[in-house]
Write a protein that holds these residues in place. Sequence first.
Motif, PDB file in Angstrom:
ATOM      1  N   GLU A 170       0.792  -1.097  -0.044  1.00 18.99           N
ATOM      2  CA  GLU A 170      -0.064   0.161   0.043  1.00 18.99           C
ATOM      3  C   GLU A 170       0.971   1.049  -0.006  1.00 18.99           C
ATOM      4  N   TYR A 171       0.428   2.280  -0.583  1.00 17.84           N
ATOM      5  CA  TYR A 171       1.262   3.484  -0.827  1.00 17.84           C
ATOM      6  C   TYR A 171       0.531   4.860  -0.212  1.00 17.84           C
ATOM      7  N   GLN A 172       1.114   5.573   0.454  1.00 16.46           N
ATOM      8  CA  GLN A 172       0.668   6.918   1.024  1.00 16.46           C
ATOM      9  C   GLN A 172       1.301   7.888   0.380  1.00 16.46           C
ATOM     10  N   PRO A 173       0.703   9.012   0.207  1.00 11.37           N
ATOM     11  CA  PRO A 173       1.384  10.428  -0.423  1.00 11.37           C
ATOM     12  C   PRO A 173       2.435  10.701   0.625  1.00 11.37           C
ATOM     13  N   VAL A 174       3.501  11.229   0.231  1.00 10.21           N
ATOM     14  CA  VAL A 174       4.734  11.870   1.011  1.00 10.21           C
ATOM     15  C   VAL A 174       4.228  13.347   1.376  1.00 10.21           C
ATOM     16  N   ALA A 175       4.065  13.698   2.720  1.00  6.17           N
ATOM     17  CA  ALA A 175       3.547  14.948   2.985  1.00  6.17           C
ATOM     18  C   ALA A 175       4.937  16.092   2.461  1.00  6.17           C
ATOM     19  N   GLY A 176       4.399  17.141   1.844  1.00  5.31           N
ATOM     20  CA  GLY A 176       5.539  18.177   1.635  1.00  5.31           C
ATOM     21  C   GLY A 176       6.382  17.797   0.272  1.00  5.31           C
ATOM     22  N   ALA A 177       6.042  16.586  -0.204  1.00  7.39           N
ATOM     23  CA  ALA A 177       6.980  16.400  -1.435  1.00  7.39           C
ATOM     24  C   ALA A 177       6.417  16.279  -2.817  1.00  7.39           C
ATOM     25  N   GLU A 178       5.109  17.194  -2.845  1.00  8.16           N
ATOM     26  CA  GLU A 178       4.272  17.473  -4.156  1.00  8.16           C
ATOM     27  C   GLU A 178       5.593  18.081  -5.264  1.00  8.16           C
ATOM     28  N   LYS A 179       5.185  17.666  -6.272  1.00 14.62           N
ATOM     29  CA  LYS A 179       6.008  18.156  -7.380  1.00 14.62           C
ATOM     30  C   LYS A 179       5.046  19.066  -8.353  1.00 14.62           C
ATOM     31  N   SER A 180       5.949  19.569  -9.405  1.00 12.05           N
ATOM     32  CA  SER A 180       4.835  20.500 -10.305  1.00 12.05           C
ATOM     33  C   SER A 180       4.049  19.572 -11.195  1.00 12.05           C
ATOM     34  N   LEU A 181       2.994  20.414 -11.883  1.00 14.98           N
ATOM     35  CA  LEU A 181       2.328  19.525 -12.911  1.00 14.98           C
ATOM     36  C   LEU A 181       1.428  18.493 -12.047  1.00 14.98           C
ATOM     37  N   GLY A 182       1.036  18.695 -10.827  1.00  9.47           N
ATOM     38  CA  GLY A 182       0.261  17.919  -9.892  1.00  9.47           C
ATOM     39  C   GLY A 182       0.567  16.720  -9.756  1.00  9.47           C
ATOM     40  N   ASP A 183       1.929  16.385  -9.909  1.00  9.88           N
ATOM     41  CA  ASP A 183       2.300  15.025  -9.194  1.00  9.88           C
ATOM     42  C   ASP A 183       2.377  14.581  -7.889  1.00  9.88           C
ATOM     43  N   ILE A 184       2.341  13.371  -7.474  1.00  5.56           N
ATOM     44  CA  ILE A 184       2.420  13.232  -5.926  1.00  5.56           C
ATOM     45  C   ILE A 184       3.405  12.144  -5.720  1.00  5.56           C
ATOM     46  N   VAL A 185       4.247  12.521  -4.742  1.00  2.00           N
ATOM     47  CA  VAL A 185       5.345  11.649  -4.556  1.00  2.00           C
ATOM     48  C   VAL A 185       4.629  10.554  -3.416  1.00  2.00           C
ATOM     49  N   VAL A 186       4.602   9.205  -3.353  1.00  2.00           N
ATOM     50  CA  VAL A 186       4.046   8.340  -2.869  1.00  2.00           C
ATOM     51  C   VAL A 186       5.314   7.527  -2.020  1.00  2.00           C
ATOM     52  N   SER A 187       5.160   6.765  -1.052  1.00  2.00           N
ATOM     53  CA  SER A 187       5.692   5.912  -0.115  1.00  2.00           C
ATOM     54  C   SER A 187       5.118   4.779  -0.070  1.00  2.00           C
ATOM     55  N   ALA A 188       5.835   3.542   0.165  1.00  3.61           N
ATOM     56  CA  ALA A 188       5.301   2.305   0.457  1.00  3.61           C
ATOM     57  C   ALA A 188       5.140   2.019   2.004  1.00  3.61           C
ATOM     58  N   SER A 189       3.612   2.139   2.647  1.00  2.00           N
ATOM     59  CA  SER A 189       3.563   2.017   3.883  1.00  2.00           C
ATOM     60  C   SER A 189       3.223   0.572   4.332  1.00  2.00           C
ATOM     61  N   ILE A 190       2.656  -0.428   3.667  1.00  2.00           N
ATOM     62  CA  ILE A 190       2.640  -1.553   3.987  1.00  2.00           C
ATOM     63  C   ILE A 190       3.363  -2.463   2.705  1.00  2.00           C
ATOM     64  N   THR A 191       4.196  -3.435   3.188  1.00  2.00           N
ATOM     65  CA  THR A 191       4.722  -4.152   1.986  1.00  2.00           C
ATOM     66  C   THR A 191       4.786  -5.613   2.466  1.00  2.00           C
ATOM     67  N   PRO A 192       4.639  -6.581   1.519  1.00  2.00           N
ATOM     68  CA  PRO A 192       4.752  -8.120   2.042  1.00  2.00           C
ATOM     69  C   PRO A 192       6.250  -8.295   2.561  1.00  2.00           C
ATOM     70  N   LYS A 193       6.457  -9.412   3.069  1.00  2.00           N
ATOM     71  CA  LYS A 193       7.765  -9.881   3.426  1.00  2.00           C
ATOM     72  C   LYS A 193       8.779 -10.028   2.232  1.00  2.00           C
ATOM     73  N   SER A 194       9.838  -9.727   2.374  1.00  2.00           N
ATOM     74  CA  SER A 194      10.913  -9.556   1.429  1.00  2.00           C
ATOM     75  C   SER A 194      11.431 -10.882   1.290  1.00  2.00           C
ATOM     76  N   VAL A 195      12.242 -11.045   0.221  1.00  2.00           N
ATOM     77  CA  VAL A 195      12.739 -12.584  -0.183  1.00  2.00           C
ATOM     78  C   VAL A 195      13.964 -12.660   1.083  1.00  2.00           C
ATOM     79  N   LEU A 196      14.616 -11.482   1.585  1.00  2.00           N
ATOM     80  CA  LEU A 196      15.591 -11.654   2.542  1.00  2.00           C
ATOM     81  C   LEU A 196      14.858 -12.129   3.893  1.00  2.00           C
ATOM     82  N   ASP A 197      13.638 -11.667   4.214  1.00  2.00           N
ATOM     83  CA  ASP A 197      12.772 -12.226   5.340  1.00  2.00           C
ATOM     84  C   ASP A 197      12.499 -13.488   5.232  1.00  2.00           C
TER      85      ASP A 197
END
Length: 320
Positions: free
Chosen positions: A132-159
């Motif tokens: 799941e992804y959530q917008p990163v506050a204060g990281a908006e870019k021009s042309l209406g782009d939104i920067v998002v970051s993964a807030s929930i991820t499956p267990k990684s191959v390393l895990d």
Amino acid sequence: RRRGSRPRGRGGGGGEEAPRAFYAGNWRGARSENEVHLNGAMVVKRDDFWAVGGYDERIQTYGWDDEDMYNRLMASGLERRLLNYDTIAHIPHGDHMRSQAGVKFVEVEVDYNRILLDQLPPWDKNADHSTEYQPVAGAEKSLGDIVVSASITPKSVLDLTKKSQKQHAWSTALGRRLHDEYGMAWDMMQEMDEHVKEKLLRSLMEKDTAVTTVQEHHAEEKKPRVLVAHVMHGLGNRLRALGSAMSFANETNRVLLVVWVSDKHCQAEFGDLFENQDIIVANHWHPFWPFKGNEKYDKAWLQFDFYNYMEMEGGGAQKG
């Protein structure tokens, strides 16, 4: 990572449907070193993308996510076609600009993930797509782009893999690069410590200033070579052989690997006697002189010439 529709293929007469396909880069078709990095560019129909589960979300470190995706798309019946490199370009950048920190060796990381992934159940449309992804506050870019970051991820191959599996995978991945890129025989590395492999690979890569093959110019790529010096017996004999090896490696622009195995003549390891951190030293060695027949199992042995400084002296001197 890109989503979208593939370019329309041309069907045959009578409304014949075009073959199902996706378009991707391929490092084998690169015309320059920079184009090698277009391997990860892809254009695929949305339905085909999700039919195989999309990218394997367990791969959360650098490498193999693109080829893993391509393999699953081809297994589903799609044809892989090469993107037109005249219409797409890769922006050159150094490894320090990658978003992931701690990437030691790019090619090794690719093999590392590939080996670990082979030990897990295959990824498909029924896998755990919990990212799941959530917008990163204060990281908006021009042309209406939104920067998002993964807030929930499956267990990684390393895990999902054990410590022993990760250690074996990393050692094997290092060995593949040393063998496939620089001609080191597998037997030579069988008992080699991991940190020695890393140091040897790093030295070879630093010396590797050759330009990658450019197909239209038929340029030949020349890789740096390794000089392996197995110094033996008493300290005086070892230092004499070591000095000669260092001089020869310097004159021929080779990377020197010193094999220093303690024995009844000299029970001290190299690090017990010297503080030199620049010399690459292996304290363990698997092959046995005179190495006859090893090329039957590993063609890398054919790239080496062998000299026995003990036998050259005559007088009954023997190696081993």
